[in-house]
Enzyme design. Structure first.
Site, short mmCIF file in Angstrom:
data_model
loop_
_atom_site.label_atom_id
_atom_site.label_comp_id
_atom_site.label_asym_id
_atom_site.label_seq_id
_atom_site.Cartn_x
_atom_site.Cartn_y
_atom_site.Cartn_z
N ALA A 168 -11.62 -28.25 -0.40
CA ALA A 168 -11.70 -29.59 -0.99
C ALA A 168 -12.89 -29.63 -1.94
CB ALA A 168 -11.89 -30.63 0.11
N LYS A 169 -12.67 -30.19 -3.11
CA LYS A 169 -13.78 -30.33 -4.07
C LYS A 169 -14.41 -31.69 -3.80
CE LYS A 169 -14.68 -29.77 -9.02
NZ LYS A 169 -15.84 -28.89 -8.95
#
Ligand code: PMP
Length: 335
Positions: A168-169
């Protein structure tokens, strides 16, 4: 010599955004406010993307837009932030923001956040919002792209994905990147290389990493605590199409320091050769031949001059094609 605070290889001017898309409206950048008591601001629970739009012979084109949108939606899902927009609506918001700002080349930053005042860590019910900005971004043409950057092995290791999922960014993931980047910068390096908790090579603060050894290209694989970079996947495809073997595996410090060639990949940095790591010269200290070959194809691709990868470039429609939505109508799904 690199000086702390000096911009490395790319220049971005966040204060030059003109219009910012906020939940269906394009607002003047000076009016794009979020409450100071917002959940994302305090706890780092937000997810975002970094995307580039390039000038091509066919007009402005966004690099791998669909892949960026898909990763944004994955990040939002991992953080339990249900976005009230479909993938198509997010892509359209990105297109509209790019068209409205008329800046090319640009760096586009969509961010998913909880912007309402809410203190307290758990916040499943808070409204999830989307904002999109586009700002000028020069091509990576600094002296380091010719000669290679100097990177420091960071004393700050990457958190394991059972602490914070690296696929996940998320905003909060960059607290670790900030510490590593600042430490490298204060020591006179341009970038940090972070190891994982077991001492294997992970990535840079905003880049994936590749090394070349005896003609084979290596990069940390899915088992590593890395962001699955979209430039990384482009590099793998390009290198394989050029006939090189690409191996994804755990990479040790031994393999890093004795590499023949080393380079970073990322939306910001594009492809950036690394010539030195913590006072160890990589190869002969020059940009290696395989790095150079991959770079040439990549830079031709983003300039719209590589028909083989033309599908990676998404042409930006003119602002007029967005009808009245840029005058403030909220898209389907907004409250
Ligand atoms: N790792 C990290 C931690 C990053 O922030 C980035 C930049 N998004 C990358 C790798 C490279 O990913 P991409 O090629 O998709 O920009």
């Amino acid at each position: 010599m690199f000086r702390p605070g000096q911009k490395v290889g790319f220049t971005m001017m966040a204060n030059e955004a003109k219009k910012i898309w906020m939940d269906g409206r394009l607002v003047d950048a000076g009016q794009a406010h979020v409450h100071v008591l917002s959940h994302t601001f305090h706890y780092g629970v937000g997810v975002f993307e970094g995307i580039r739009c390039y000038e091509t012979p066919g007009g402005p084109a966004i690099f791998r837009l669909e892949d960026h949108v898909r990763r944004l939606l994955l990040s939002a899902r991992l953080y339990k932030m249900p976005l009230p927009y479909s993938a198509e609506e997010v892509a359209r918001a990105i297109d509209e923001t790019q068209a409205a700002n008329e800046i090319v080349p640009s760096y586009i930053r969509p961010i998913v956040y909880r912007g309402e005042p809410a203190l307290g860590v758990k916040n499943l019910k808070g409204k999830v919002s989307l904002a999109v900005a586009a700002i000028p971004a020069k091509k990576y043409l600094g002296p380091s792209s010719e000669t290679g950057v100097r990177a420091k092995i960071s004393p700050f290791r990457k958190p394991q994905s059972d602490a914070q999922p690296s696929f996940a960014k998320s905003c909060g993931n960059y607290v670790n990147g900030y510490l590593a980047g600042v430490d490298a910068e204060l020591d006179g390096y341009e970038e940090a290389i972070l190891l994982d908790q077991n001492g294997y090579i992970a990535e840079g603060t905003g880049e994936n990493i590749f090394l070349v050894r005896d003609g084979t290209v290596y990069t940390p694989g899915l088992e590593s605590d890395i962001l699955l970079g979209i430039t990384r996947s482009s590099v793998i495809t390009i290198a394989e199409d050029l006939g090189f073997k690409v191996v994804q595996k755990l990479l040790s410090m031994n393999e890093l320091l004795s590499a023949d060639e080393l380079f970073f990949s990322g939306t910001f940095a594009e492809i950036a050769p690394v010539r030195e790591v913590s006072h160890y010269t990589i190869g002969d200290g020059k940009v290696g031949p395989i790095t150079r070959e991959v770079m040439q194809v990549f830079y031709r691709t983003i300039a719209g001059k590589e028909p083989k990868y033309a599908a990676w470039l998404h042409p930006v429609p003119p602002l007029s094609s967005f009808g009245t939505s840029h005058r403030g109508a909220a898209p389907k799904g907004t409250a």
